[in-house]
Design an enzyme around this catalytic site. Structure first.
Site, PDB file in Angstrom:
ATOM      1  N   ASP A 153      24.075  22.552  30.887  1.00 35.42           N
ATOM      2  CA  ASP A 153      23.975  22.090  29.506  1.00 35.42           C
ATOM      3  C   ASP A 153      24.545  23.196  28.626  1.00 35.42           C
ATOM      4  O   ASP A 153      23.934  24.253  28.454  1.00 35.42           O
ATOM      5  CB  ASP A 153      22.506  21.801  29.162  1.00 35.42           C
ATOM      6  N   LYS A 201      25.412  18.421  18.144  1.00 33.04           N
ATOM      7  CA  LYS A 201      25.155  19.778  17.679  1.00 33.04           C
ATOM      8  C   LYS A 201      26.443  20.471  17.230  1.00 33.04           C
ATOM      9  O   LYS A 201      27.076  20.025  16.295  1.00 33.04           O
ATOM     10  CB  LYS A 201      24.415  20.548  18.764  1.00 33.04           C
ATOM     11  N   TYR A 251      14.908  22.408  27.675  1.00 31.20           N
ATOM     12  CA  TYR A 251      14.774  21.617  26.453  1.00 31.20           C
ATOM     13  C   TYR A 251      13.743  20.511  26.680  1.00 31.20           C
ATOM     14  O   TYR A 251      13.725  19.854  27.722  1.00 31.20           O
ATOM     15  CB  TYR A 251      16.129  21.031  26.073  1.00 31.20           C
ATOM     16  N   ARG A 283      33.486  -1.422  25.177  1.00 31.40           N
ATOM     17  CA  ARG A 283      32.484  -0.741  26.007  1.00 31.40           C
ATOM     18  C   ARG A 283      33.152  -0.025  27.176  1.00 31.40           C
ATOM     19  O   ARG A 283      32.731   1.045  27.587  1.00 31.40           O
ATOM     20  CB  ARG A 283      31.430  -1.736  26.507  1.00 31.40           C
TER      21      ARG A 283
END
Length: 383
Positions: free
Chosen positions: A178, A203, A106, A53
């Site tokens: 972004d 993406k 978005y 982690r």
């Protein structure tokens, strides 16, 4: 993180952070599918890793490559783009702070800010970021962040990153961009003055519709440390296999983006001349209001195309269901072409708000298939 080199983009995508494995000589970064790491002496790790982690070699390789491609110094890889967005908000903002967002943001980002950030104590203003005077007018004494998308999702609006960075500095705020739609191949916001770059690596970076991920990249040491701390403390990190898949996609980003752009330009030509198309949204068009700005800050104009249909919502929905190669699905940026109806799918969360999108709008994620097949498919659906 390794500092960026002077090598070209494609070279860095393949090599930075991805040296042959010192133990075996493997030329591909191994998947370190482990939760913990052995220590020979209490408190002394072998390579700086104690628990996955907090850090994992496969994730480190991805983060190093991402930082290089965005010309940053630090990157943190997350379990999703929204996990990265949440970490940015928690690291930089506090209850009582104000942020400025695009008026066509978005839907997922809007939902995070409006439904989670506001109850936490944040306030926001939705502003057309292309209107710099409107952005300046929206700045308050409590403004701590300008949240920018360029191009925006799904109307492909363009904002001037350099000018927004100036406004943010004057307001003692941070500019987050972004960069998901453009990818680091087409646009590098840090070089234009942005403080933070956000990616849904699901993406274009991943590029094959087989992995979910996100990232935050910065050249600021303090911010880089904050993002790493939040990733470790909140735990929404990219796992080893997801990091490996994303890194594999990153290697071919340059060549894929060229094909996405080539195909998108041909699709735009078809849509512009079709009698059943009312308006086409694509920053590569001279008629696009943000074309000149996009030309100055983007390498090319991307693989995303939106258009409005003559006949309204009912006709738009029918067209979405009639394609053969354009798959009706959410998401974007994969090698395959996708079609969707934003008002009923990806942007349903903004219905009834000031960010509501037109219900006759269709969004295309143009893939890298043979363009003749894609144009024939779309023509059949429109006709």
């Amino acid at each position: 993180m390794t500092l960026p080199t002077d090598d070209g983009f494609a070279t860095r995508a393949i090599h930075v952070g991805q040296e042959p494995d010192p133990t075996t000589g493997a030329v591909v970064v191994p998947i370190y599918q482990t939760s913990t790491f052995a220590q020979d002496v209490v408190g002394q790790t072998r390579a700086g890793y104690d628990y996955s982690r907090a850090g994992n070699p496969t994730r480190t390789a991805l983060e190093t490559a991402l930082a290089s491609l965005e010309r940053g110094r630090h990157a943190s890889a997350f379990a999703s783009g929204m996990a990265a967005a949440d970490a940015a908000i928690r690291a930089l903002l506090r209850p009582g702070d104000h942020l400025i967002i695009p008026d066509d943001a978005y839907g997922g980002s809007f939902r995070l800010i409006d439904k989670i950030g506001v109850p936490w104590g944040l306030t926001y203003s939705a502003v057309p970021l292309a209107d710099l005077d409107a952005v300046r007018a929206a700045v308050r004494p409590t403004t701590r962040m300008i949240w920018c998308e360029t191009p925006t999702n799904p109307l492909l609006g363009i904002a001037d990153i350099y000018e927004l960075a100036e406004i943010a500095r004057e307001a003692n705020a941070k500019l987050l961009v972004d960069n998901t739609f453009a990818s680091p191949y087409l646009q590098q916001p840090l070089a234009l003055g942005a403080d933070i770059v956000l990616h849904s690596t699901t993406k274009y970076i991943g590029g094959h519709s087989d992995v979910i991920g996100g990232a935050l990249i910065t050249a600021n040491d303090e911010l880089g440390e904050a993002f790493s701390f939040h990733a470790k403390s909140m735990g929404a990190i990219a796992g080893p296999f997801d990091s490996w898949l994303t890194l594999r996609g990153l290697k071919t980003l340059a060549i894929r983006m060229e094909q996405h752009c080539d195909n998108a330009e041909k699709i735009v030509e078809l849509l512009e001349s079709h009698r059943r198309v009312g308006r086409v949204y694509y920053p590569g068009l001279d008629s696009h209001p943000g074309h000149d700005v996009a030309a100055g800050q983007m390498h090319r104009y991307g693989g995303m195309v939106s258009f409005r249909v003559v006949g309204g919502r009912e006709e738009a929905v029918k067209i979405c269901s009639r394609t053969r190669l354009f798959t009706l699905a959410e998401s974007l940026g994969g090698i395959e072409s996708l079609i969707e109806h934003p008002a009923l799918m990806t942007h349903a969360s903004v219905t009834g708000s000031s960010l509501e999108v037109p219900d006759d709008l269709i969004r295309l994620s143009v893939g890298i298939e043979d363009i003749e097949d894609l144009t024939a498919d779309l023509s059949d659906a429109l006709d």
